[in-house]
Write a protein that holds these residues in place. Sequence first.
Motif, PDB file in Angstrom:
ATOM      1  N   UNK A  75     -33.161 -12.243  29.988  1.00 25.67           N
ATOM      2  CA  UNK A  75     -34.567 -12.352  29.613  1.00 25.67           C
ATOM      3  C   UNK A  75     -34.758 -12.499  28.121  1.00 25.67           C
ATOM      4  N   UNK A  76     -33.951 -11.779  27.331  1.00 32.36           N
ATOM      5  CA  UNK A  76     -34.048 -11.910  25.876  1.00 32.36           C
ATOM      6  C   UNK A  76     -33.705 -13.331  25.467  1.00 32.36           C
ATOM      7  N   UNK A  77     -32.593 -13.857  26.005  1.00 38.30           N
ATOM      8  CA  UNK A  77     -32.197 -15.228  25.665  1.00 38.30           C
ATOM      9  C   UNK A  77     -33.287 -16.222  26.070  1.00 38.30           C
ATOM     10  N   UNK A  78     -33.863 -16.018  27.231  1.00 38.42           N
ATOM     11  CA  UNK A  78     -34.935 -16.910  27.687  1.00 38.42           C
ATOM     12  C   UNK A  78     -36.139 -16.820  26.754  1.00 38.42           C
ATOM     13  N   UNK A  79     -36.506 -15.618  26.344  1.00 41.05           N
ATOM     14  CA  UNK A  79     -37.667 -15.427  25.466  1.00 41.05           C
ATOM     15  C   UNK A  79     -37.501 -16.090  24.098  1.00 41.05           C
ATOM     16  N   UNK A  80     -36.260 -16.218  23.630  1.00 42.20           N
ATOM     17  CA  UNK A  80     -36.036 -16.849  22.326  1.00 42.20           C
ATOM     18  C   UNK A  80     -35.575 -18.293  22.467  1.00 42.20           C
ATOM     19  N   UNK A  81     -35.639 -18.822  23.690  1.00 40.18           N
ATOM     20  CA  UNK A  81     -35.324 -20.230  23.909  1.00 40.18           C
ATOM     21  C   UNK A  81     -33.852 -20.572  23.833  1.00 40.18           C
ATOM     22  N   UNK A  82     -33.007 -19.637  24.148  1.00 40.86           N
ATOM     23  CA  UNK A  82     -31.559 -19.852  24.111  1.00 40.86           C
ATOM     24  C   UNK A  82     -30.983 -19.623  25.505  1.00 40.86           C
ATOM     25  N   UNK A  83     -29.755 -20.122  25.706  1.00 37.38           N
ATOM     26  CA  UNK A  83     -29.051 -19.880  26.962  1.00 37.38           C
ATOM     27  C   UNK A  83     -28.036 -18.768  26.755  1.00 37.38           C
ATOM     28  N   UNK A  84     -27.951 -17.892  27.749  1.00 41.24           N
ATOM     29  CA  UNK A  84     -26.961 -16.832  27.717  1.00 41.24           C
ATOM     30  C   UNK A  84     -25.574 -17.465  27.719  1.00 41.24           C
ATOM     31  N   UNK A  85     -24.728 -17.146  26.738  1.00 42.54           N
ATOM     32  CA  UNK A  85     -23.401 -17.763  26.696  1.00 42.54           C
ATOM     33  C   UNK A  85     -22.578 -17.369  27.921  1.00 42.54           C
ATOM     34  N   UNK A  86     -22.025 -18.362  28.624  1.00 44.96           N
ATOM     35  CA  UNK A  86     -21.216 -18.037  29.794  1.00 44.96           C
ATOM     36  C   UNK A  86     -19.766 -17.846  29.424  1.00 44.96           C
ATOM     37  N   UNK A  87     -19.386 -18.155  28.207  1.00 45.40           N
ATOM     38  CA  UNK A  87     -17.995 -18.036  27.810  1.00 45.40           C
ATOM     39  C   UNK A  87     -17.664 -16.735  27.105  1.00 45.40           C
ATOM     40  N   UNK A  88     -18.560 -15.751  27.139  1.00 45.56           N
ATOM     41  CA  UNK A  88     -18.300 -14.495  26.443  1.00 45.56           C
ATOM     42  C   UNK A  88     -17.125 -13.758  27.063  1.00 45.56           C
ATOM     43  N   UNK A  89     -16.382 -13.078  26.234  1.00 47.49           N
ATOM     44  CA  UNK A  89     -15.253 -12.307  26.728  1.00 47.49           C
ATOM     45  C   UNK A  89     -15.719 -10.874  26.986  1.00 47.49           C
ATOM     46  N   UNK A  90     -16.285 -10.661  28.143  1.00 51.83           N
ATOM     47  CA  UNK A  90     -16.851  -9.360  28.497  1.00 51.83           C
ATOM     48  C   UNK A  90     -15.750  -8.303  28.606  1.00 51.83           C
ATOM     49  N   UNK A  91     -14.554  -8.698  29.026  1.00 50.71           N
ATOM     50  CA  UNK A  91     -13.457  -7.741  29.142  1.00 50.71           C
ATOM     51  C   UNK A  91     -13.066  -7.202  27.773  1.00 50.71           C
ATOM     52  N   UNK A  92     -13.024  -8.065  26.761  1.00 48.00           N
ATOM     53  CA  UNK A  92     -12.696  -7.617  25.407  1.00 48.00           C
ATOM     54  C   UNK A  92     -13.707  -6.572  24.944  1.00 48.00           C
ATOM     55  N   UNK A  93     -14.988  -6.845  25.149  1.00 45.62           N
ATOM     56  CA  UNK A  93     -16.016  -5.900  24.719  1.00 45.62           C
ATOM     57  C   UNK A  93     -15.888  -4.584  25.479  1.00 45.62           C
ATOM     58  N   UNK A  94     -15.651  -4.637  26.784  1.00 42.75           N
ATOM     59  CA  UNK A  94     -15.489  -3.420  27.578  1.00 42.75           C
ATOM     60  C   UNK A  94     -14.282  -2.614  27.103  1.00 42.75           C
ATOM     61  N   UNK A  95     -13.166  -3.309  26.829  1.00 37.55           N
ATOM     62  CA  UNK A  95     -11.973  -2.604  26.352  1.00 37.55           C
ATOM     63  C   UNK A  95     -12.217  -1.979  24.981  1.00 37.55           C
ATOM     64  N   UNK A  96     -12.926  -2.689  24.120  1.00 32.82           N
ATOM     65  CA  UNK A  96     -13.223  -2.160  22.789  1.00 32.82           C
ATOM     66  C   UNK A  96     -14.084  -0.902  22.891  1.00 32.82           C
ATOM     67  N   UNK A  97     -15.083  -0.935  23.745  1.00 32.58           N
ATOM     68  CA  UNK A  97     -15.946   0.242  23.909  1.00 32.58           C
ATOM     69  C   UNK A  97     -15.155   1.417  24.468  1.00 32.58           C
ATOM     70  N   UNK A  98     -14.298   1.155  25.449  1.00 31.36           N
ATOM     71  CA  UNK A  98     -13.488   2.228  26.024  1.00 31.36           C
ATOM     72  C   UNK A  98     -12.492   2.769  24.997  1.00 31.36           C
ATOM     73  N   UNK A  99     -11.856   1.891  24.262  1.00 31.87           N
ATOM     74  CA  UNK A  99     -10.869   2.307  23.271  1.00 31.87           C
ATOM     75  C   UNK A  99     -11.497   3.201  22.209  1.00 31.87           C
ATOM     76  N   UNK A 100     -12.757   2.942  21.883  1.00 35.62           N
ATOM     77  CA  UNK A 100     -13.430   3.736  20.858  1.00 35.62           C
ATOM     78  C   UNK A 100     -13.613   5.197  21.279  1.00 35.62           C
ATOM     79  N   UNK A 101     -13.435   5.500  22.563  1.00 36.73           N
ATOM     80  CA  UNK A 101     -13.565   6.891  23.004  1.00 36.73           C
ATOM     81  C   UNK A 101     -12.360   7.730  22.598  1.00 36.73           C
ATOM     82  N   UNK A 102     -11.215   7.076  22.288  1.00 36.61           N
ATOM     83  CA  UNK A 102     -10.009   7.834  21.939  1.00 36.61           C
ATOM     84  C   UNK A 102      -9.370   7.385  20.627  1.00 36.61           C
ATOM     85  N   UNK A 103      -9.719   6.211  20.124  1.00 35.73           N
ATOM     86  CA  UNK A 103      -9.078   5.649  18.938  1.00 35.73           C
ATOM     87  C   UNK A 103      -9.570   6.353  17.692  1.00 35.73           C
ATOM     88  N   UNK A 104      -8.660   6.634  16.779  1.00 33.98           N
ATOM     89  CA  UNK A 104      -9.061   7.301  15.531  1.00 33.98           C
ATOM     90  C   UNK A 104      -9.096   6.348  14.378  1.00 33.98           C
TER      91      UNK A 104
END
Length: 104
Positions: A75-104
Amino acid sequence: MYQGLHHVVSPTVLLQNQVGKGSLTPDSEVRSRDELVSFVRELHQDFLRNGHEWENQNLGSFLEALAAWMQDSPGWYQNVGKELPDGGDWTFLARALQAATVYE
């Protein structure tokens, strides 16, 4: 519209509430891992300086807002006239968020 934990915020307001020098506008792109790292560091610095002004001032509310925004992002992308990128690396972002729970 993004419905935050406490109030509804329009995409325009979200963009006007800039985050440091690395503010993302609808036309901004993060093109590399290094640019993402820089953006996250600028976001962190903004929190240290202005965290008292953030809507989500603790990790629990920040993560809930992150999940809500990601779910509502088409909806945000639609409201600003852009297309949601389909090539995003969602796994990388998920791993980064999880890693931040233990990484110092």
